[in-house]
Design a protein around this motif. Structure first.
Motif, mmCIF file in Angstrom:
data_model
loop_
_atom_site.group_PDB
_atom_site.id
_atom_site.type_symbol
_atom_site.label_atom_id
_atom_site.label_comp_id
_atom_site.label_asym_id
_atom_site.label_seq_id
_atom_site.Cartn_x
_atom_site.Cartn_y
_atom_site.Cartn_z
ATOM 1 N N LYS A 78 0.670 -1.177 -0.133
ATOM 2 C CA LYS A 78 -0.289 0.057 -0.173
ATOM 3 C C LYS A 78 1.132 1.409 0.197
ATOM 4 O O LYS A 78 0.615 2.292 -0.634
ATOM 5 C CB LYS A 78 -0.987 -0.336 1.262
ATOM 6 N N TYR A 127 -1.521 3.802 7.030
ATOM 7 C CA TYR A 127 -2.266 2.366 7.234
ATOM 8 C C TYR A 127 -1.793 1.450 8.452
ATOM 9 O O TYR A 127 -3.074 0.825 8.184
ATOM 10 C CB TYR A 127 -1.389 2.248 6.019
ATOM 11 N N THR A 131 -1.973 -9.332 -1.867
ATOM 12 C CA THR A 131 -2.106 -7.601 -3.334
ATOM 13 C C THR A 131 -2.414 -7.831 -4.681
ATOM 14 O O THR A 131 -2.081 -9.042 -5.661
ATOM 15 C CB THR A 131 -1.422 -6.900 -3.736
#
Length: 627
Positions: A76, A107, A230
């Protein structure tokens, strides 16, 4: 003092170890609280803004496979992704990700806040409460909190002291106060405390850097994700830049060594051997004309660059001269000076393999407090400490990974068995079975264990079983599919290989060093649904089958010795032939099995033979008593 609410598990510190520990405990259904001096420092990358690298990405991918958070947050926040050692064997390939420092912290904080079983407290912990050698809770200046288990993950904050030149100031890192009383509390409980040192380089303003005279280093396209889960990397990708120190740089450093706290005797802590300061590099390698310097962006919206390669504690005025002597940095502006930091750590031989302390039941330690360096090493310990704290409260067996199962197992076994007197860093060379412990198969090795712990959900586990089936199916296909010479020979000769004279099995062709999976797929494509991940596994398992099999056989032999337990409370003093020194080593570490005993420095093969006989003798006596 005010009595506040009770928790199952309290975590002290919200760095990389503390975050993983708190998340694991909460996700396993225990009420947990993580204590931090500042909410703004959660998940802070206090040194290099990067995750992964050689051997370290193995740890990150193992954390991911077990249900930890680091790899997901890395993806991220990632602004450059790169596979290292592409031309080498799969055992030493690694992923390195340059991260946006602010995004990583953001995050990670969001991940903590999303857990319903987890509270975040901005308070300074001063004392550990103990009742009859069992953790009972903590105190802060305002309150006391009860807990059934406690995880300390304080990083460099225990009695931290920052050095810049001859000036020193108490700090856990730049601009943040240290934890003095907690260190005193640990010492008061009887723990043996040591002193370590680490450092960081100056941060430079991009407006003073001439990037045009430097070598540019771009990431890979498409970016290779760190996490198994991901789907897409969405951040803009940024380059890094390379320049070098020179003879003028080295002269400036050597002329000012007397002002370095490293060489003036002001710093007593032992620094990292494998990540030395620029002062150390210049003194140790005087004949080297230059040292490489990586300029790494701190973030998408940041003007700062991390000067990787010139960690220093020289005075600021000397740092300015040193930096400006380097090509491309003649007009550099130092936003934040480099510094060295000393801090307390607990000698890790005082821990059990579950990372629980031997002195105090229910007290776990994770991260730099155990003598390690690096975000990845810290996060791995945090995850294991969080898991084991939860398992203990649920009255279940501890979760211990063997050296043959994971780099995490190697890391923890090294710490609790061999100890460390300098900041410990993971390397592929530390793993005896590194061909089995590749970063590409972390999910195949560990996701089932994560699922059993309740940290990997059913959907993700089902995806793993589907991948295993796909690998088996594709291996079966290439082992049973034959190809004619007239079809494959143009491909083989084009690769510089010898042609075949009769039909050949695809599997045998793929074993050739010059042949890649893509080459056989050109003449015999796989069915739909065969992912690149599956293809990679098929290729590795085919080309390295003999090596993998031999390591697997060695690992199986190792496992048999490892499983030979030494009874808790075993008395070593009565074993005839064991020297006093070896008895002391065994009593200090208290190995849980014969394998661990054999890895204690100084325990000889002859001593191991005597120990094996003594353990077997006690087992026979115990068996007679039971009968």
């Amino acid at each position: 003092m005010k009595q506040n609410r009770d928790y199952d598990i309290i975590v002290i510190g919200a760095g990389h170890a503390g975050c993983e520990a708190a998340l694991a405990a909460a996700r396993m259904g225990l009420s947990a609280a993580v204590f931090t001096m500042s909410l703004d420092s959660i998940g802070r990358m206090s040194c290099n803004p990067a995750i992964g690298g050689l051997a370290k990405s193995h740890l990150v991918k193992e954390i991911d496979a077990l249900g930890g958070e680091m790899a997901k947050i890395t993806d991220k926040a990632g602004i450059q992704f790169k596979i290292l050692n592409k031309s080498k064997g799969p055992a030493v390939r690694a992923t390195r990700v340059q991260a946006d420092r602010a995004l990583y912290s953001k995050y990670m904080r969001l991940a903590l806040e999303a857990e319903p079983w987890l509270d975040i407290k901005q308070e300074i912990v001063e004392k550990i409460l103990v009742d009859k050698n069992r953790v009972a809770g903590i105190t802060t200046p305002e309150c006391s909190y009860r807990a059934r288990a406690l995880i300390i993950a304080t990083g460099t904050f225990l009695n931290g002291l920052i050095h810049i030149g001859q000036e020193s100031s108490p700090a856990g890192r730049a601009g943040e106060p240290p934890s003095i009383n907690l260190s005193k509390s640990l010492a008061g409980l009887g723990f043996k405390i040591g002193r370590l040192k680490t450092g960081t380089p100056p941060r430079l303003d991009k407006h003073g850097i001439d990037f045009s005279v430097m070598d540019i280093q771009d990431g890979d396209t498409p970016p290779p994700a760190m996490s198994l889960f991901t789907k897409e990397i969405t951040n803009p990708q940024l380059p890094c830049y390379i320049t070098h120190t020179n003879e003028r740089t080295h002269k400036i450093i050597l002329d000012n060594l007397e002002y370095s706290p490293l060489y003036s005797g002001k710093i007593t802590g032992i620094g990292p051997r494998y990540c030395p300061s620029i002062e150390d590099k210049i003194v140790r390698f005087r004949d080297k004309p230059g040292h490489q310097l990586f300029l790494e962006p701190e973030g998408i919206d940041s003007d700062e660059y991390y000067a990787n390669g010139i960690s220093t504690s020289l005075p600021l005025e000397v740092q300015i001269k040193m930096v400006r002597s380097i090509k491309g940095l003649e007009n550099a502006i130092i936003n934040k000076p480099g510094y060295a930091i000393e801090y307390d750590f607990v000698y890790p031989t005082q821990l059990k393999p579950a990372l629980e302390t031997k002195l105090i039941r229910g007290l776990f330690l994770a991260g730099q407090i155990n003598g390690t360096s690096g975000y990845e090493e810290a996060a791995a310990q945090g995850l294991i400490a969080g898991i084991n704290a939860a398992l203990q409260l649920e009255k279940k067996k501890p979760f211990i990974l063997g050296r043959h199962e994971a780099y995490i197992g190697v890391l923890i076994d090294d710490l609790v068995t061999k100890g460390t007197k300098e900041p410990y860093r993971m390397f592929t060379s530390r793993a005896e079975y590194r061909l089995l412990l590749r970063q590409d198969n972390a999910d195949l090795r560990l996701m089932g264990k994560g699922h059993n712990l309740g940290l990997i959900n059913k959907k993700r586990f089902n995806a793993l079983t589907g991948k295993i089936s796909a690998i088996e199916a594709e291996l079966k296909r290439i082992k049973s599919t034959r190809v004619k010479p007239e079809i494959i020979n143009p491909v083989l000769t084009g690769l510089g290989g010898s042609p075949i004279k009769e039909d050949a099995v695809l599997y045998r062709l793929l074993k050739r060093p010059e042949v890649k999976y893509a080459d056989i797929a050109e003449v015999s494509p796989p069915g739909s649904g065969v992912s690149q991940d599956v293809i990679n596994q098929v290729e590795i398992l085919t080309k390295y089958k003999g090596y993998v099999r031999r390591q697997a056989e060695l690992a199986e032999k190792f496992k048999k010795v490892e499983e030979k337990a030494i009874p808790e409370g075993f008395i070593y003093k009565g074993i005839n032939g064991l020297s006093k020194e070896i008895v002391e080593k065994l009593e200090e570490v208290r190995p849980v099995n014969l394998g661990q005993a054999g890895r204690i420095p100084g325990v000889t093969p002859a001593a191991m033979s005597l120990l094996m006989i003594a353990v077997a003798r006690q087992e026979r006596k115990q068996g007679k008593k039971l009968n």
